[in-house]
Design a protein around this motif. Structure first.
Motif, PDB file in Angstrom:
ATOM      1  N   GLU A 149       0.830  -1.208   0.000  1.00 14.56           N
ATOM      2  CA  GLU A 149       0.000   0.000   0.000  1.00 14.56           C
ATOM      3  C   GLU A 149       0.858   1.250   0.000  1.00 14.56           C
ATOM      4  OE1 GLU A 149      -3.202  -2.505   2.684  1.00 14.56           O
ATOM      5  OE2 GLU A 149      -2.266  -0.717   3.523  1.00 14.56           O
ATOM      6  N   SER A 209     -11.578   0.396   7.709  1.00  9.86           N
ATOM      7  CA  SER A 209     -12.548   0.186   6.616  1.00  9.86           C
ATOM      8  C   SER A 209     -13.229   1.494   6.221  1.00  9.86           C
ATOM      9  CB  SER A 209     -13.600  -0.843   7.043  1.00  9.86           C
ATOM     10  OG  SER A 209     -14.258  -0.439   8.228  1.00  9.86           O
ATOM     11  N   ASP A 210     -12.699   2.611   6.692  1.00 11.57           N
ATOM     12  CA  ASP A 210     -13.273   3.925   6.401  1.00 11.57           C
ATOM     13  C   ASP A 210     -12.638   4.474   5.124  1.00 11.57           C
ATOM     14  OD1 ASP A 210     -14.126   6.550   6.286  1.00 11.57           O
ATOM     15  OD2 ASP A 210     -13.928   6.901   8.441  1.00 11.57           O
ATOM     16  N   GLU A 211     -13.394   4.501   4.046  1.00 10.33           N
ATOM     17  CA  GLU A 211     -12.833   4.862   2.745  1.00 10.33           C
ATOM     18  C   GLU A 211     -12.619   6.361   2.556  1.00 10.33           C
ATOM     19  OE1 GLU A 211     -14.746   2.941  -0.516  1.00 10.33           O
ATOM     20  OE2 GLU A 211     -14.132   0.944   0.163  1.00 10.33           O
ATOM     21  N   ARG A 212     -12.781   7.131   3.627  1.00 13.00           N
ATOM     22  CA  ARG A 212     -12.316   8.520   3.572  1.00 13.00           C
ATOM     23  C   ARG A 212     -10.789   8.569   3.518  1.00 13.00           C
ATOM     24  NH1 ARG A 212     -14.459  11.282   8.768  1.00 13.00           N
ATOM     25  NH2 ARG A 212     -13.792   9.241   9.580  1.00 13.00           N
ATOM     26  N   SER A 214      -7.089   7.481   2.287  1.00  7.15           N
ATOM     27  CA  SER A 214      -6.501   7.017   1.023  1.00  7.15           C
ATOM     28  C   SER A 214      -5.936   5.611   1.147  1.00  7.15           C
ATOM     29  CB  SER A 214      -5.416   7.993   0.566  1.00  7.15           C
ATOM     30  OG  SER A 214      -4.430   8.168   1.567  1.00  7.15           O
ATOM     31  N   VAL A 216      -6.988   3.180   2.960  1.00  5.38           N
ATOM     32  CA  VAL A 216      -8.094   2.218   2.943  1.00  5.38           C
ATOM     33  C   VAL A 216      -8.601   2.025   1.514  1.00  5.38           C
ATOM     34  CG1 VAL A 216     -10.449   1.776   3.732  1.00  5.38           C
ATOM     35  CG2 VAL A 216      -8.753   2.711   5.320  1.00  5.38           C
ATOM     36  N   ARG A 217      -8.681   3.112   0.756  1.00  4.90           N
ATOM     37  CA  ARG A 217      -9.131   2.986  -0.638  1.00  4.90           C
ATOM     38  C   ARG A 217      -8.158   2.144  -1.446  1.00  4.90           C
ATOM     39  NH1 ARG A 217     -10.143   8.470   0.293  1.00  4.90           N
ATOM     40  NH2 ARG A 217      -8.421   9.137  -1.050  1.00  4.90           N
ATOM     41  N   GLU A 220      -8.874  -1.497  -0.198  1.00  4.22           N
ATOM     42  CA  GLU A 220     -10.181  -2.075  -0.491  1.00  4.22           C
ATOM     43  C   GLU A 220     -10.558  -2.022  -1.972  1.00  4.22           C
ATOM     44  OE1 GLU A 220     -11.972  -3.646   1.678  1.00  4.22           O
ATOM     45  OE2 GLU A 220     -10.655  -3.220   3.383  1.00  4.22           O
ATOM     46  N   ARG A 221      -9.993  -1.062  -2.706  1.00  4.70           N
ATOM     47  CA  ARG A 221     -10.388  -0.895  -4.103  1.00  4.70           C
ATOM     48  C   ARG A 221      -9.246  -1.165  -5.085  1.00  4.70           C
ATOM     49  NH1 ARG A 221     -13.627   4.906  -4.111  1.00  4.70           N
ATOM     50  NH2 ARG A 221     -15.016   4.528  -2.324  1.00  4.70           N
TER      51      ARG A 221
END
Length: 350
Positions: A149, A209-212, A214, A216-217, A220-221
């Motif tokens: 990451e 898990s808070d996609e606010r 970066s 985490v995004r 997760e994405r």
């Protein structure tokens, strides 16, 4: 009798869960340089799976080589019940046999955004506790997934090989404190399996898990899309990239250390670098020297564009005036590039 004991020991080794064996082995290897010193080591313990696996393995391995493990749990105060979460983590550490399990409450500011502010507060607290406890090293639970990451975030920023080389498994800060990441070569799934095998229930941080955020995004994405479109093994490939780039960075760092004393001199409110000496170096080394000087003197990480603009004072100077950059100014005077603190920085430091 001895043969029976040996047989039992061999059986226990065979029965050890592979994830437990992997984490303990990684921690054992990381602690080897400090063996038999009687030193204290500080473990950053959040209560999540990664740090729980790290603390449990360190509690098992450190005493074997004469080291005393201690833990600290940083309570950022950003969530309801954070004090109880921190106390539970400390209780688990005591259950591992760790006698000193501290909790530190910190105030999180806003500079650089919530992720950066929380990280700055956390690391400042870790340094402070390490000093108070006379610890020689801080162990943190970053994994191969964290490294992947970090590399992707560095790539998105376009901040060069220093960011792409990711986190170092072992580094020394300016105070001589060792920062160790024993699990950088292990996947996050391994620490989860460690906890399952040891009957530990990790805390699930909702921020993870808070996609606010970066990171985490990316987790997760972005990484799942890369795995889907390019095939499995992306995280491992990014980790290998970081390893290779870090080797390159270390080689460049040695070259810079050998070069910089001969081409740098002190200037009023700053530092000066010889233009002919900079010009004589290859482009890559010239840019690294510029970045190193600015980082060391002013604590500023230059972007690629800023580095190139400063380099033009060396390679393409046509009388252009000073460059005003965050925290400092760069200018050409004769055969010197002069780096001076900005007026605001000078005022704040007096």
């Amino acid at each position: 009798m001895g043969g029976v004991s040996a047989t039992i020991a061999a059986t226990l080794v065979r029965m050890l869960d592979p994830a437990v064996a992997d984490v303990r082995r990684a921690v054992r290897e990381a602690l080897a340089p400090f063996a038999d010193s009687g030193a204290r080591i500080l473990i950053a313990l959040s209560g999540g799976a990664d740090s729980l696996a790290l603390a449990s393995a360190a509690a098992h391995e450190a005493p074997k080589v004469g080291l005393e493990p201690i833990t600290v749990t940083i309570d950022h105060g950003l969530q309801d019940g954070s004090a109880e979460i921190a106390e539970r983590a400390a209780d688990l550490a005591r259950g591992f046999g760790i006698r000193t399990a501290r909790i530190e409450r910190v105030e999180v500011g806003s500079a650089g955004g919530p992720e950066a502010a929380a990280r700055d507060a956390r690391y400042a607290a870790l340094r402070r506790v390490a000093s108070e406890e006379d610890a020689v090293a801080v162990l943190v639970g970053h994994t191969l997934d964290d490294q992947a990451e970090t590399v992707l975030l560095g790539l998105a920023r376009g901040s060069g090989s220093a960011s792409l080389s990711g986190m170092s498994p072992h580094s020394l800060d300016g105070l001589g404190l060792a920062w160790i990441r024993p699990m950088l070569g292990l996947r996050r799934e391994t620490t989860a399996a460690f906890c399952a095998a040891e009957g530990l229930e990790p805390w699930q941080d909702p921020h993870n898990s808070d996609e606010r955020f970066s990171r985490v995004r990316v987790r997760e994405r972005v990484l799942p899309v890369l795995e889907s479109e390019l095939g499995p093994g992306i995280a491992e490939a990014l980790w290998r990239t970081a390893e290779q780039l870090r080797e390159d960075d270390e080689a460049f760092a040695d070259m810079i250390d050998e070069t910089i004393e001969d081409i740098v001199e002190h200037a009023e409110a700053g530092i000066a670098v010889s233009v002919p000496a900079l010009h004589a170096n290859p482009t890559a080394l010239r840019h690294r020297i510029i970045r190193h000087v600015v980082e060391s003197e002013f604590g500023v990480s230059l972007t690629r564009l800023q580095t190139l603009e400063i380099a033009r004072l060396v390679t393409d100077w046509k009388g252009q005036g000073p460059l005003d950059l965050p925290g400092f100014q760069a200018s050409r005077r004769g055969n010197l590039v002069i780096f001076t603190a900005s007026a605001q920085e000078i005022t704040q430091s007096t």
